[in-house]
Design a protein around this motif. Structure first.
Motif, PDB file in Angstrom:
ATOM      1  N   GLY A 212       0.802  -1.213   0.000  1.00  0.00           N
ATOM      2  CA  GLY A 212       0.000   0.000   0.000  1.00  0.00           C
ATOM      3  C   GLY A 212       0.836   1.264   0.000  1.00  0.00           C
ATOM      4  N   GLU A 213       2.074   1.163   0.456  1.00  0.00           N
ATOM      5  CA  GLU A 213       2.983   2.309   0.467  1.00  0.00           C
ATOM      6  C   GLU A 213       3.750   2.446  -0.845  1.00  0.00           C
ATOM      7  OE1 GLU A 213       5.445   1.459   3.783  1.00  0.00           O
ATOM      8  OE2 GLU A 213       3.959   2.075   5.286  1.00  0.00           O
ATOM      9  N   GLY A 214       3.479   1.536  -1.788  1.00  0.00           N
ATOM     10  CA  GLY A 214       4.161   1.604  -3.074  1.00  0.00           C
ATOM     11  C   GLY A 214       5.502   0.914  -3.105  1.00  0.00           C
ATOM     12  N   ARG A 215       5.779   0.064  -2.112  1.00  0.00           N
ATOM     13  CA  ARG A 215       7.055  -0.646  -2.075  1.00  0.00           C
ATOM     14  C   ARG A 215       7.068  -1.801  -3.070  1.00  0.00           C
ATOM     15  NH1 ARG A 215      10.559   2.267   1.462  1.00  0.00           N
ATOM     16  NH2 ARG A 215       9.145   3.466   2.783  1.00  0.00           N
ATOM     17  N   ALA A 216       8.248  -2.161  -3.527  1.00  0.00           N
ATOM     18  CA  ALA A 216       8.431  -3.349  -4.366  1.00  0.00           C
ATOM     19  C   ALA A 216       8.606  -4.533  -3.423  1.00  0.00           C
ATOM     20  CB  ALA A 216       9.644  -3.185  -5.275  1.00  0.00           C
ATOM     21  N   VAL A 217       7.520  -5.241  -3.150  1.00  0.00           N
ATOM     22  CA  VAL A 217       7.505  -6.239  -2.089  1.00  0.00           C
ATOM     23  C   VAL A 217       6.773  -7.490  -2.555  1.00  0.00           C
ATOM     24  CG1 VAL A 217       5.393  -5.244  -1.099  1.00  0.00           C
ATOM     25  CG2 VAL A 217       6.915  -6.608   0.362  1.00  0.00           C
ATOM     26  N   ALA A 218       7.140  -8.624  -1.982  1.00  0.00           N
ATOM     27  CA  ALA A 218       6.485  -9.893  -2.297  1.00  0.00           C
ATOM     28  C   ALA A 218       6.241 -10.658  -1.006  1.00  0.00           C
ATOM     29  CB  ALA A 218       7.342 -10.717  -3.256  1.00  0.00           C
ATOM     30  N   TYR A 219       5.380 -11.663  -1.088  1.00  0.00           N
ATOM     31  CA  TYR A 219       5.050 -12.466   0.088  1.00  0.00           C
ATOM     32  C   TYR A 219       5.144 -13.944  -0.250  1.00  0.00           C
ATOM     33  CZ  TYR A 219       2.468 -14.526   3.982  1.00  0.00           C
ATOM     34  OH  TYR A 219       2.106 -15.287   5.059  1.00  0.00           O
ATOM     35  N   VAL A 220       5.726 -14.709   0.662  1.00  0.00           N
ATOM     36  CA  VAL A 220       5.865 -16.158   0.512  1.00  0.00           C
ATOM     37  C   VAL A 220       5.347 -16.826   1.779  1.00  0.00           C
ATOM     38  CG1 VAL A 220       7.503 -18.073   0.334  1.00  0.00           C
ATOM     39  CG2 VAL A 220       7.849 -16.009  -1.043  1.00  0.00           C
ATOM     40  N   ASP A 221       4.429 -17.772   1.621  1.00  0.00           N
ATOM     41  CA  ASP A 221       3.934 -18.568   2.743  1.00  0.00           C
ATOM     42  C   ASP A 221       4.526 -19.964   2.597  1.00  0.00           C
ATOM     43  OD1 ASP A 221       2.600 -20.014   4.653  1.00  0.00           O
ATOM     44  OD2 ASP A 221       0.598 -19.311   4.110  1.00  0.00           O
ATOM     45  N   THR A 222       5.489 -20.305   3.443  1.00  0.00           N
ATOM     46  CA  THR A 222       6.183 -21.583   3.268  1.00  0.00           C
ATOM     47  C   THR A 222       5.258 -22.778   3.470  1.00  0.00           C
ATOM     48  OG1 THR A 222       6.904 -21.769   5.591  1.00  0.00           O
ATOM     49  CG2 THR A 222       8.334 -20.545   4.068  1.00  0.00           C
ATOM     50  N   ARG A 223       4.139 -22.585   4.165  1.00  0.00           N
ATOM     51  CA  ARG A 223       3.202 -23.699   4.353  1.00  0.00           C
ATOM     52  C   ARG A 223       2.598 -24.150   3.029  1.00  0.00           C
ATOM     53  NH1 ARG A 223       2.798 -20.309   8.667  1.00  0.00           N
ATOM     54  NH2 ARG A 223       2.893 -21.209  10.758  1.00  0.00           N
ATOM     55  N   GLN A 224       2.660 -23.291   2.022  1.00  0.00           N
ATOM     56  CA  GLN A 224       2.132 -23.627   0.706  1.00  0.00           C
ATOM     57  C   GLN A 224       3.217 -24.175  -0.225  1.00  0.00           C
ATOM     58  OE1 GLN A 224      -1.183 -23.360   0.096  1.00  0.00           O
ATOM     59  NE2 GLN A 224      -1.401 -22.682   2.210  1.00  0.00           N
ATOM     60  N   LEU A 225       4.418 -24.393   0.300  1.00  0.00           N
ATOM     61  CA  LEU A 225       5.543 -24.756  -0.564  1.00  0.00           C
ATOM     62  C   LEU A 225       6.116 -26.136  -0.273  1.00  0.00           C
ATOM     63  CD1 LEU A 225       7.490 -21.365  -0.699  1.00  0.00           C
ATOM     64  CD2 LEU A 225       5.826 -22.283  -2.325  1.00  0.00           C
ATOM     65  N   GLY A 226       5.358 -26.973   0.412  1.00  0.00           N
ATOM     66  CA  GLY A 226       5.825 -28.339   0.649  1.00  0.00           C
ATOM     67  C   GLY A 226       4.696 -29.328   0.503  1.00  0.00           C
ATOM     68  N   LEU A 227       3.729 -29.000  -0.352  1.00  0.00           N
ATOM     69  CA  LEU A 227       2.521 -29.811  -0.483  1.00  0.00           C
ATOM     70  C   LEU A 227       2.817 -31.010  -1.380  1.00  0.00           C
ATOM     71  CD1 LEU A 227      -0.012 -26.866  -0.847  1.00  0.00           C
ATOM     72  CD2 LEU A 227       0.553 -28.175   1.212  1.00  0.00           C
ATOM     73  N   LEU A 228       3.169 -32.112  -0.741  1.00  0.00           N
ATOM     74  CA  LEU A 228       3.631 -33.297  -1.454  1.00  0.00           C
ATOM     75  C   LEU A 228       3.060 -34.550  -0.809  1.00  0.00           C
ATOM     76  CD1 LEU A 228       5.675 -34.548  -3.578  1.00  0.00           C
ATOM     77  CD2 LEU A 228       7.299 -34.660  -1.673  1.00  0.00           C
ATOM     78  N   GLY A 229       2.417 -35.397  -1.618  1.00  0.00           N
ATOM     79  CA  GLY A 229       1.972 -36.696  -1.144  1.00  0.00           C
ATOM     80  C   GLY A 229       0.791 -36.651  -0.204  1.00  0.00           C
ATOM     81  N   ALA A 230       0.593 -37.756   0.508  1.00  0.00           N
ATOM     82  CA  ALA A 230      -0.598 -37.927   1.337  1.00  0.00           C
ATOM     83  C   ALA A 230      -0.539 -37.163   2.649  1.00  0.00           C
ATOM     84  CB  ALA A 230      -0.815 -39.417   1.622  1.00  0.00           C
ATOM     85  N   ASP A 231       0.653 -36.716   3.067  1.00  0.00           N
ATOM     86  CA  ASP A 231       0.801 -35.975   4.325  1.00  0.00           C
ATOM     87  C   ASP A 231       1.500 -34.651   4.036  1.00  0.00           C
ATOM     88  OD1 ASP A 231       0.907 -35.224   6.981  1.00  0.00           O
ATOM     89  OD2 ASP A 231       2.634 -36.496   7.465  1.00  0.00           O
ATOM     90  N   PRO A 232       0.824 -33.739   3.322  1.00  0.00           N
ATOM     91  CA  PRO A 232       1.496 -32.533   2.826  1.00  0.00           C
ATOM     92  C   PRO A 232       1.856 -31.512   3.889  1.00  0.00           C
ATOM     93  CG  PRO A 232      -0.852 -32.425   2.363  1.00  0.00           C
ATOM     94  CD  PRO A 232      -0.584 -33.801   2.902  1.00  0.00           C
ATOM     95  N   ASN A 233       1.345 -31.679   5.103  1.00  0.00           N
ATOM     96  CA  ASN A 233       1.656 -30.726   6.165  1.00  0.00           C
ATOM     97  C   ASN A 233       2.635 -31.293   7.187  1.00  0.00           C
ATOM     98  OD1 ASN A 233      -0.309 -28.556   5.382  1.00  0.00           O
ATOM     99  ND2 ASN A 233      -1.768 -30.220   5.710  1.00  0.00           N
TER     100      ASN A 233
END
Length: 364
Positions: A212-233
């Motif tokens: 909102g301040e006009g910064r060049a910024v990004a967001y990463v949620d690591t909980r969404q980056l290991g979704l693999l197989g039957a037990d993704p969490n």
């Protein structure tokens, strides 16, 4: 790239819900799958790269890492505006190894689902309008999810996947090695804490404030980056989540982000802590227990694939015990981190406290 099932369609059709469900469904059918929500690899503001470019580079970085971790199938949820757009999202991919599924629902169902989840309800009309204008030609499967249960949608998609992609899934996967992750030149702000403390809410809040301040910024949620197989969490995937986070931070900074805010669980944060400016959120055990009970009842922001939603009994007791244990040990794991108590503090005040000592470059 390994075979891909791409779930497309407007907001409210159930893309992310189906993707999470297919992880277990494919595992039950003998296929280890990975799932990527395209929205989770393009959360950036004030950058030069277009959304399509961010999604394409994010998938290109994550796919080989999932393949090395054992995935044979990549599930992706995200908007596809037509065959030309798909080619830009997966450049160089063999179309015969892609199953493009368009999910749909009537306008009344879309509005009901969007209002029920309680997030971005003001965009319900926009979602309906997109559904009416999107080019659905040359898709491999049309599926109207209106009136279908989550289980029926997932079972149907899994069956069609085996029918259409069975031969390529049976083949030996092409050799695919993940590229080394380049060290990011941008600022990485890591927000972590025990389960239920509000890491995602506060981390995304910090990203939104800077955007909102006009910064060049990004967001990463690591909980969404290991979704693999039957037990993704599972905790066993924390190393994969950390590796994927590093790769995604690299694509986002290459796309123009000067700051990347990362929300991480304690296990993943421990792997990333030396590479970031870390903030640990804490709360009293009684507060964590109350928040987790509310999460189990569906109170709070709609987090895709939230493992706490709907749990009860012994499962809830284990989640509470784990959160309390994490809260007692996380500060020792990250001794250089700033620590902020969330007890009785509004999220906006916590965001302000996290960002008060910023020294990153101003708006471009």
């Amino acid at each position: 790239m390994m075979p891909v099932v791409w779930l497309s369609g407007t907001s409210g059709v159930g893309k992310s819900t189906a993707g999470h469900g297919m992880l277990r469904a494919m595992a039950e059918r003998g296929v280890t799958a990975a799932f990527v929500d395209a929205d989770q690899v393009r959360l950036a503001a004030g950058v030069l790269a277009e959304e399509t470019e961010l999604v394409a580079s994010g998938l290109a970085a994550l796919a080989p890492r999932y393949r090395e971790a054992g995935a044979r199938l990549l599930l992706v949820a995200g908007l596809v505006d037509g065959p030309g757009h798909l080619a830009r999202l997966l450049p160089g991919a063999d179309r015969e190894r892609i199953l493009l599924c368009h999910l749909s629902a009537d306008a009344a169902t879309l509005r009901e689902r969007i209002h029920h989840r309680g997030w971005a309800v003001e965009r319900a009309d926009e979602a309906v309008a997109y559904a009416e204008r999107v080019d659905t030609g040359r898709v491999d499967l049309h599926l109207d999810t209106g009136g279908m249960t989550r289980e029926r949608v997932v079972d149907h998609l899994a069956a069609v996947t085996l029918e259409r992609l069975g031969p390529v899934l049976a083949e030996a996967a092409p050799s695919e090695r993940a590229a080394d992750t380049a060290r990011s030149d941008g600022r990485v702000l890591l927000v972590t804490g025990p389960g239920g403390v509000g890491t995602s809410t506060i981390g995304f809040g910090a990203f939104s404030r800077m955007a909102g301040e006009g910064r060049a910024v990004a967001y990463v949620d690591t909980r969404q980056l290991g979704l693999l197989g039957a037990d993704p969490n599972g905790r066993h995937l924390s190393g994969l989540r950390a590796d994927n986070a590093r790769a995604l931070i690299g694509t986002l900074t290459a796309g123009g982000a000067r700051t990347v805010v990362v929300g991480a669980d304690p296990d993943t944060a421990r792997s990333l802590g030396d590479e970031a400016e870390s903030v640990v959120l804490r709360a009293r055990p009684a507060t964590l227990e109350e928040r987790l009970r509310l999460r189990s009842e569906g109170v709070g922001p709609p987090l895709p694939g939230d493992p706490r939603k709907g749990i009860g009994g012994e499962g809830l007791r284990r989640a509470i015990a784990r959160s309390v244990e994490e809260g007692a040990s996380i500060e020792a794991r990250l001794p250089k981190a700033r620590t902020l108590s969330t007890d009785g503090v509004e999220p906006s005040a916590l965001v302000e406290a996290i960002l008060e000592d910023r020294d990153e470059p101003g708006p471009r």
